[in-house]
Design an enzyme around this catalytic site. Structure first.
Site, PDB file in Angstrom:
ATOM      1  CB  CYS A   1      -4.126  -0.615  -0.518  1.00 27.89           C
ATOM      2  SG  CYS A   1      -2.794  -1.439  -1.029  1.00 27.89           S
TER       3      CYS A   1
ATOM      4  CB  CYS B   1      -1.145  -0.086   1.149  1.00 22.65           C
ATOM      5  SG  CYS B   1      -1.965  -0.866   1.508  1.00 22.65           S
TER       6      CYS B   1
END
Ligand SMILES: *[C@@H]1O[C@H](CO)[C@@H](O)[C@H](O)[C@H]1NC(C)=O
Ligand SMILES: *[C@@H]1O[C@H](CO)[C@@H](O)[C@H](O)[C@H]1NC(C)=O
Ligand SMILES: *[C@@H]1O[C@H](CO)[C@@H](O)[C@H](O)[C@H]1NC(C)=O
Length: 309
Positions: free
Chosen positions: A198, A117
């Site tokens: 993400c 992420c």
């Protein structure tokens, strides 16, 4: 990306990992019709064919795949020969305008990839700057850093209906068909990339053009809709203009406000920055004589002279 795709993307640059300003093509289409008309009028003899499939595509693609799993990302285990087989399966023995994203599903399932992420970088019509940015801020990941992006970057391909091979003679313009083999691959790759995004993601948009956020670009048509507000913490938009202008769009002006509205309505948190300092410095490195770069240069030389004294 293939020539087509990078043309696409470059177009986005003039759009973002764009893959595709499909509709915007109407203007291009009209232009290319005009151009061809002129060519027909003034160039007797056979028409020059479009570029065909990139020569040695198999060696390039399989070689890049091995390079990726051996040198770039040695922890990954992929079967490069199998990826190639699935790719070939999708493309050959098809009319060159009839390869859908579904045709690539087997290939994509042979190359699943997740990404940490906070590293996802999206862009539209900022291709060159995006490359320097990603090179300097090493932790950023773009589509071109994924296995599929790495393998197919700048390649062109198409099959031919009656034959089991690629068409090395000519391939259609990506804008000429609905299911262009190159477009379909990049479309699916972009969608996968965005679905995986993400944490904090960064979007680099070009404030020197109208429609910096273009619903027809790959970012606007595929990636944005594939982002998941439950996975993404912040969408950090950076609007960057050419140093010399024009200064057309910004966080508060033009199409970027539409993007912000869409993000808000889908429940994303977002920030938007005009004139990000790092991005300006990167532009100044390429063009230090720009007046807007002088403050930075002066303060640096000032500091240097202080040190020398
Ligand atoms: C913005 O788009 C224009 C037109 O495509 C391009 O020439 C310019 O380099 C882009 N600017 C940036 C900062 O990417
Ligand atoms: C396109 O592909 C589909 C499914 O593979 C096939 O049914 C159809 O006949 C093809 N159309 C053309 C024009 O080749
Ligand atoms: C994510 O972005 C927000 C807003 O820009 C920032 O406050 C936060 O520190 C960022 N988090 C990470 C992990 O970078």
């Amino acid at each position: 990306m293939s020539e087509h795709a990078s043309f696409l993307r470059r177009d986005e640059a003039t759009r973002g990992l764009t893959l595709m300003n499909v509709p915007k093509t109407s203007a291009c289409f009209v232009m290319s019709v005009t151009v061809w008309f002129i060519v027909l009028l003034f160039c007797p003899g056979p028409l020059r064919a479009q570029l065909g499939t990139t020569p040695n595509i198999k060696h390039i693609a399989v070689g890049r795949c091995y390079s990726y799993i051996t040198l770039v990302n040695p922890s990954l285990r992929y079967d490069c020969e199998d990826i190639w087989r699935q790719f070939e399966e999708a493309v050959v023995r098809q009319s060159s305008c009839n390869v859908t994203v579904e045709d690539y599903h087997h290939m994509f399932s042979a190359m699943p990839q997740t990404w940490p992420c906070d590293r996802f970088l999206f862009w539209s019509k900022t291709r060159t700057l995006m490359h320097s940015y990603a090179a300097v801020i090493r932790h950023f990941w773009t589509l071109e850093d994924t296995l599929v992006g790495y393998i197919f970057n700048d390649l062109i391909w198409c099959g031919q209906e009656e034959d089991s091979g690629f068409d090395f003679g000519s391939c259609p313009e990506w804008s000429a068909c609905r299911n262009h083999p190159v477009y379909s691959l990049w479309r699916q790759a972009s969608q996968n990339f965005a679905e995986m995004a993400c944490g904090n993601i960064t979007v680099l948009l070009n404030g020197s053009i109208t429609n910096a956020f273009n619903r027809k670009s790959m970012f606007g048509s595929v990636e944005l809709d594939s982002l998941n507000p439950r996975r993404v913490d912040y969408v950090n938009i950076k609007v960057v203009t050419n140093l010399e202008g024009p200064f057309i769009e910004s966080c508060r002006q033009g199409s970027i406000t539409d993007l912000i509205q869409i993000l808000q309505s889908r429940g994303f948190r977002w920030t938007c920055t005009d004139n990000d300092h790092t991005l300006m410095i990167l532009q100044c490195i390429q063009n230090p004589k720009q007046p807007s770069c002088q403050t930075c240069a002066n303060s640096l030389s000032h500091r240097k002279s202080l040190t020398l004294n």
